[in-house]
Scaffold this motif. Structure first.
Motif, PDB file in Angstrom:
ATOM      1  N   GLY A  51       0.817  -1.210   0.000  1.00 11.19           N
ATOM      2  CA  GLY A  51       0.000   0.000   0.000  1.00 11.19           C
ATOM      3  C   GLY A  51       0.848   1.256   0.000  1.00 11.19           C
ATOM      4  N   GLN A  79      -7.148   4.589   3.434  1.00 14.81           N
ATOM      5  CA  GLN A  79      -6.539   3.771   4.483  1.00 14.81           C
ATOM      6  C   GLN A  79      -5.923   4.687   5.539  1.00 14.81           C
ATOM      7  OE1 GLN A  79      -4.039   0.760   2.739  1.00 14.81           O
ATOM      8  NE2 GLN A  79      -3.978  -0.477   4.602  1.00 14.81           N
ATOM      9  N   ARG A 103      -3.445   0.536  -3.632  1.00 15.50           N
ATOM     10  CA  ARG A 103      -3.080  -0.848  -3.335  1.00 15.50           C
ATOM     11  C   ARG A 103      -2.485  -1.464  -4.594  1.00 15.50           C
ATOM     12  NH1 ARG A 103      -6.494  -5.117   0.145  1.00 15.50           N
ATOM     13  NH2 ARG A 103      -5.278  -3.985   1.719  1.00 15.50           N
ATOM     14  N   PHE A 145       2.037   1.504   3.723  1.00 21.42           N
ATOM     15  CA  PHE A 145       1.309   0.467   4.448  1.00 21.42           C
ATOM     16  C   PHE A 145       1.941  -0.886   4.114  1.00 21.42           C
ATOM     17  CE2 PHE A 145      -1.829   3.896   4.005  1.00 21.42           C
ATOM     18  CZ  PHE A 145      -2.252   4.029   5.321  1.00 21.42           C
ATOM     19  N   HIS A 147       2.747  -5.051   4.474  1.00 26.39           N
ATOM     20  CA  HIS A 147       1.965  -6.279   4.613  1.00 26.39           C
ATOM     21  C   HIS A 147       2.772  -7.454   5.132  1.00 26.39           C
ATOM     22  CE1 HIS A 147      -1.926  -5.090   2.612  1.00 26.39           C
ATOM     23  NE2 HIS A 147      -1.162  -4.059   2.319  1.00 26.39           N
ATOM     24  N   ALA A 181      -0.241  -2.659   7.639  1.00 28.58           N
ATOM     25  CA  ALA A 181      -1.554  -2.614   6.996  1.00 28.58           C
ATOM     26  C   ALA A 181      -2.612  -3.340   7.812  1.00 28.58           C
ATOM     27  CB  ALA A 181      -1.470  -3.218   5.598  1.00 28.58           C
TER      28      ALA A 181
END
Length: 223
Positions: A51, A79, A103, A145, A147, A181
């Protein structure tokens, strides 16, 4: 996407945030208009998700889908805020706390996360805080962001490396946050914001940068 400034530039408190809703207020298109791939999945085995919030997501999304290899799909959304399933009218007040985010779903065997980080840093000015060029507000702040723990480490290392390059060029401190995230739900934007610059080639694009290159040799193989 430029929203009207409605309040002082600070992140809202939970008490200030609109309550939101328990489900999306609109449908998201099934397919990417350029890549032809699924926006919401399922995604291929072995793919990764990342992100990127770097200002207006219209131009930012195009930067990623235009990479020559390894991008499965891209989609715009919100977000990093407080309000569940926010809508535009709420976001433009600044009270939801969300940032416009892209994204990116990618094949790490064809394009590295480090390559995506380089594009992120070079595509905006990460020292501007609640602003990107003509766009002003908390919704255009800079955020990564992540992950996975590996993405988190790579993002922080890239921020440190780019800070050195920016400092040499006379820029101030980077204001970019690096956030997990999983702690910040991603809410896809409505259809009009998905692949906006494919549907509106002459439309507004706030994507820009400082002109400072990311340090060579620190981002892995190029796409």
């Amino acid at each position: 996407m430029s929203f009207v400034r409605r309040r002082e530039l600070r992140l809202p408190t939970p008490e200030e945030a609109p309550p939101g809703r328990s489900a999306p207020a609109y449908e998201v298109p099934a397919k990417h208009t350029v890549l032809g791939t699924a926006l919401l999945g399922p995604y291929p085995d072995g793919s990764e998700v990342a992100g990127f919030a770097l200002g207006c997501f219209w131009g930012a999304e195009r930067r990623f889908w235009q990479l020559p290899a390894g991008i499965w799909t891209t989609l715009t959304g919100f977000q990093g805020g407080l309000t569940p399933y926010p809508v535009d009218d709420e976001i433009r007040t600044g009270l939801t706390g969300h940032a416009e985010t892209v994204r990116v779903v990618f094949d790490p065997a064809r394009v590295t996360y480090e390559r995506l980080l380089r594009l992120f840093w070079e595509s905006h000015d990460p020292t501007q805080g609640f602003r990107q060029g003509n766009d002003v507000g908390t919704h255009v702040r800079s955020i990564l962001f992540t992950h996975s723990p590996e993405q988190q480490a790579a993002a922080v290392n890239s921020r440190d490396a780019y800070q050195q390059a920016l400092t040499k060029a006379g820029y101030g401190p980077i204001t970019t946050d690096v956030l997990a995230a999983e702690d910040h739900p991603f809410y896809p934007a409505q259809a009009c914001h998905q692949q906006y610059l494919d549907k509106n080639p002459g439309g507004y694009c706030g994507a820009g940068g400082t002109g400072v290159s990311f340090p060579a040799g620190t981002d892995g193989p190029s796409a």
